[in-house]
Design a protein around this motif. Structure first.
Motif, short mmCIF file in Angstrom:
data_model
loop_
_atom_site.label_atom_id
_atom_site.label_comp_id
_atom_site.label_asym_id
_atom_site.label_seq_id
_atom_site.Cartn_x
_atom_site.Cartn_y
_atom_site.Cartn_z
N GLU A 91 0.84 -1.21 0.00
CA GLU A 91 0.00 0.00 0.00
C GLU A 91 0.87 1.26 0.00
N ILE A 92 1.95 1.21 0.75
CA ILE A 92 2.85 2.38 0.80
C ILE A 92 3.52 2.60 -0.56
N ALA A 93 3.98 1.51 -1.16
CA ALA A 93 4.66 1.64 -2.46
C ALA A 93 3.73 2.23 -3.52
N ASN A 94 2.44 1.91 -3.41
CA ASN A 94 1.49 2.35 -4.45
C ASN A 94 0.73 3.62 -4.10
N HIS A 95 0.96 4.17 -2.93
CA HIS A 95 0.13 5.31 -2.52
C HIS A 95 0.50 6.58 -3.31
N PRO A 96 -0.48 7.23 -3.95
CA PRO A 96 -0.15 8.38 -4.83
C PRO A 96 0.55 9.52 -4.10
N ALA A 97 0.12 9.84 -2.87
CA ALA A 97 0.75 10.98 -2.18
C ALA A 97 2.21 10.66 -1.82
N ILE A 98 2.47 9.41 -1.48
CA ILE A 98 3.85 9.05 -1.15
C ILE A 98 4.69 9.01 -2.42
N GLN A 99 4.12 8.47 -3.47
CA GLN A 99 4.87 8.45 -4.74
C GLN A 99 5.19 9.87 -5.20
N LYS A 100 4.24 10.77 -5.01
CA LYS A 100 4.42 12.13 -5.53
C LYS A 100 5.45 12.93 -4.72
N ASP A 101 5.31 12.90 -3.41
CA ASP A 101 6.13 13.81 -2.59
C ASP A 101 7.27 13.13 -1.83
N TYR A 102 7.15 11.84 -1.60
CA TYR A 102 8.15 11.16 -0.76
C TYR A 102 8.62 9.90 -1.48
N GLY A 103 8.94 10.08 -2.76
CA GLY A 103 9.21 8.95 -3.63
C GLY A 103 10.30 8.02 -3.14
N VAL A 104 11.21 8.54 -2.34
CA VAL A 104 12.30 7.69 -1.84
C VAL A 104 11.74 6.56 -0.97
N LEU A 105 10.62 6.81 -0.30
CA LEU A 105 10.03 5.75 0.54
C LEU A 105 9.31 4.72 -0.32
N SER A 106 8.54 5.18 -1.32
CA SER A 106 7.86 4.18 -2.15
C SER A 106 8.89 3.33 -2.88
N GLN A 107 9.98 3.97 -3.32
CA GLN A 107 11.02 3.20 -4.00
C GLN A 107 11.67 2.17 -3.07
N ALA A 108 11.95 2.59 -1.85
CA ALA A 108 12.61 1.69 -0.89
C ALA A 108 11.72 0.50 -0.55
N VAL A 109 10.44 0.75 -0.25
CA VAL A 109 9.59 -0.38 0.15
C VAL A 109 9.27 -1.29 -1.03
N ALA A 110 9.28 -0.71 -2.24
CA ALA A 110 9.03 -1.55 -3.42
C ALA A 110 10.18 -2.53 -3.65
N LEU A 111 11.31 -2.28 -3.05
CA LEU A 111 12.47 -3.18 -3.23
C LEU A 111 12.61 -4.17 -2.07
N VAL A 112 11.68 -4.15 -1.13
CA VAL A 112 11.71 -5.14 -0.04
C VAL A 112 11.26 -6.49 -0.59
N ALA A 113 12.06 -7.50 -0.39
CA ALA A 113 11.66 -8.90 -0.59
C ALA A 113 10.87 -9.11 -1.88
N SER A 114 9.72 -9.79 -1.78
CA SER A 114 8.92 -10.17 -2.95
C SER A 114 7.53 -9.55 -2.84
N PRO A 115 6.75 -9.56 -3.94
CA PRO A 115 5.38 -9.01 -3.85
C PRO A 115 4.56 -9.67 -2.74
N GLN A 116 4.69 -10.98 -2.60
CA GLN A 116 3.90 -11.67 -1.57
C GLN A 116 4.25 -11.14 -0.17
N ILE A 117 5.54 -10.95 0.07
CA ILE A 117 5.97 -10.46 1.39
C ILE A 117 5.54 -9.01 1.58
N ARG A 118 5.59 -8.23 0.52
CA ARG A 118 5.16 -6.83 0.65
C ARG A 118 3.64 -6.72 0.85
N ASN A 119 2.90 -7.68 0.32
CA ASN A 119 1.44 -7.66 0.52
C ASN A 119 1.07 -7.94 1.97
N GLN A 120 1.89 -8.69 2.66
CA GLN A 120 1.58 -9.10 4.03
C GLN A 120 2.38 -8.30 5.06
#
Ligand SMILES: Cc1cc2nc3c(=O)[nH]c(=O)nc-3n(C[C@H](O)[C@H](O)[C@H](O)COP(=O)(O)OP(=O)(O)OC[C@H]3O[C@@H](n4cnc5c(N)ncnc54)[C@H](O)[C@@H]3O)c2cc1C
Ligand code: SF4
Length: 361
Positions: free
Chosen positions: A85-114
């Protein structure tokens, strides 16, 4: 040491519906209670029968801990918000992109979903001796198995060793540090708000803990102020495999420009020390210089090159992790040069096999 992996030890499962109820239960059971968020780290410990809590306080039914809220001064992320949810959140992507980028690189999609943000920042070290149940310093013993001539320490620390040489493994934390995030903790005495950096505890302070949480405490939210919104960001994670893997090292930076001058900069690395590291000396060396001076690395004398050297002053490698010194030098340099060269303000992900990243400057 043989580890029996059959069934989890018995525990009472408590499922509060509010943060206040959860905190009360944690307070009531003290060090006999275990907080469970997404369960990805928790279940490892339980299934390996290394941690045997009497009660499990499952936060999955506490809806007030979930979701991203845009506030008048930034965003507030509930501790139970998933990494997806954090990786895909529009406000985070727009203004705090470093966080969406970092969490999108954690582990695998399944692990990020949970997996949740609260769990990601609060997860324990990944040292295989400790996680295998070996009675090392961090487990309350009197030896570090990783810091011996034959210890397996390729992934371990080059800074901050104090008996324990395990590193903090989170990808989200350096991004949160450069965004000046505040962690909101509910304790028996009320709410406590701490800077991201201060949430983490090194072995010199308490070798049995990785963060400030005491029995009874609950991380409820992480607030990101608007201070760094829209800055130029950079995030890079180096890992052995491009499928799910913990970082060998990661770096995050945020740069504010005034014309061509670096008005302010924050830079943080993880997986180099038992605590995430903010690199203040590097920030001080670069701040108030023009982008031209920083980018001028012909002949190796550019400021970014020098800053990379400053980053590794005092590093002490173990037997098998000397590669982390040139890796950190180059990552820090790239985290300064990258945002200036792209001038997009977006986070940049470069996921590279470790060896290549060491060599490439
Ligand atoms: C195969 C695998 C690969 C992984 N790769 C990566 C990776 O590449 N990068 C990375 O950063 N992480 C990685 N992880 C870690 C993963 O992201 C974390 O384990 C996960 O985010 C933990 O989150 P969780 O919600 O499952 O928390 P849990 O496992 O439930 O909890 C983790 C810890 O935090 C505590 N905790 C959780 N929430 C709270 C709270 N609100 N208040 C107080 N304490 C709390 C729990 O008690 C527990 O000690 C990986 C994990 C696995 C299993
Ligand atoms: S590095 Fe830390 S966790 Fe690993 S064996 Fe040594 S004391 Fe234990």
């Amino acid at each position: 040491m043989a580890v029996i992996r059959d069934v989890m030890p018995a525990f009472d499962l408590l499922q509060p519906e509010s943060a206040a109820e959860a905190q009360k239960l944690l307070e009531q059971y003290g060090d006999e209670a275990w907080v469970m968020a997404g369960g990805l780290d928790s279940f490892d410990w339980l299934k390996d029968r290394i941690k045997k809590p009497k009660v499990l306080v499952d936060l999955s039914g506490v809806s007030e801990l979930k979701g991203v809220r845009v506030t008048s001064d930034g965003v507030e992320i509930g501790a139970m918000t998933t990494l997806t949810e954090i990786a895909n959140h529009p406000a985070i992507q727009k203004d705090y992109g470093v966080l969406s980028q970092a969490v999108a690189l954690v582990a695998s999609p399944q692990i990020r979903n949970q997996g949740t943000l609260g769990g990601n920042v609060s997860q324990d070290v990944r040292c295989w001796y400790y996680r295998g149940g070996w009675p090392c310093y961090r487990a309350g013993g009197n030896i570090c198995y990783a810091d011996t001539p034959v210890g397996r320490n390729r992934e371990h620390a080059i800074f901050g060793a104090n008996r324990c040489v395990a590193v903090h493994p989170s990808d989200s934390v350096p991004a949160l540090i450069v965004l000046d995030a505040k962690f909101v903790v509910q304790t028996a005495k009320g709410e406590q708000i701490v800077d991201a950096e201060d949430y983490f505890v090194g072995p010199e302070d308490d070798i049995t803990r990785i963060n400030m949480l005491q029995p009874g405490d609950l991380l409820t939210a992480i607030r990101i102020p608007a201070t760094w919104a829209g800055a130029k960001f950079y995030f890079e994670k180096v890992r052995d495999r491009n499928v799910w893997d913990f970082p060998l090292m990661n770096v995050a930076s945020a740069i504010k420009l005034n014309g061509n001058t670096i008005q302010d900069i924050r830079i943080a690395v993880n997986a180099v020390s038992p605590r995430p590291m903010r690199l203040r000396a590097v920030e001080d060396a670069v701040r108030h210089n023009s982008a031209a001076v920083v980018l001028d690395d012909t002949g190796g004398a550019g400021l970014a090159e020098i800053a990379g050297g400053i980053a590794v002053v005092g590093a002490v490698p173990l037997q098998f992790n000397g590669y982390k010194i040139p890796l950190m030098r180059n990552l820090v340099k790239r985290a300064i040069v990258g945002p200036l060269e792209s001038r997009t303000g977006d986070a940049i992900a470069v996921t590279t096999a470790g060896r290549e990243a060491v060599c490439r400057s």
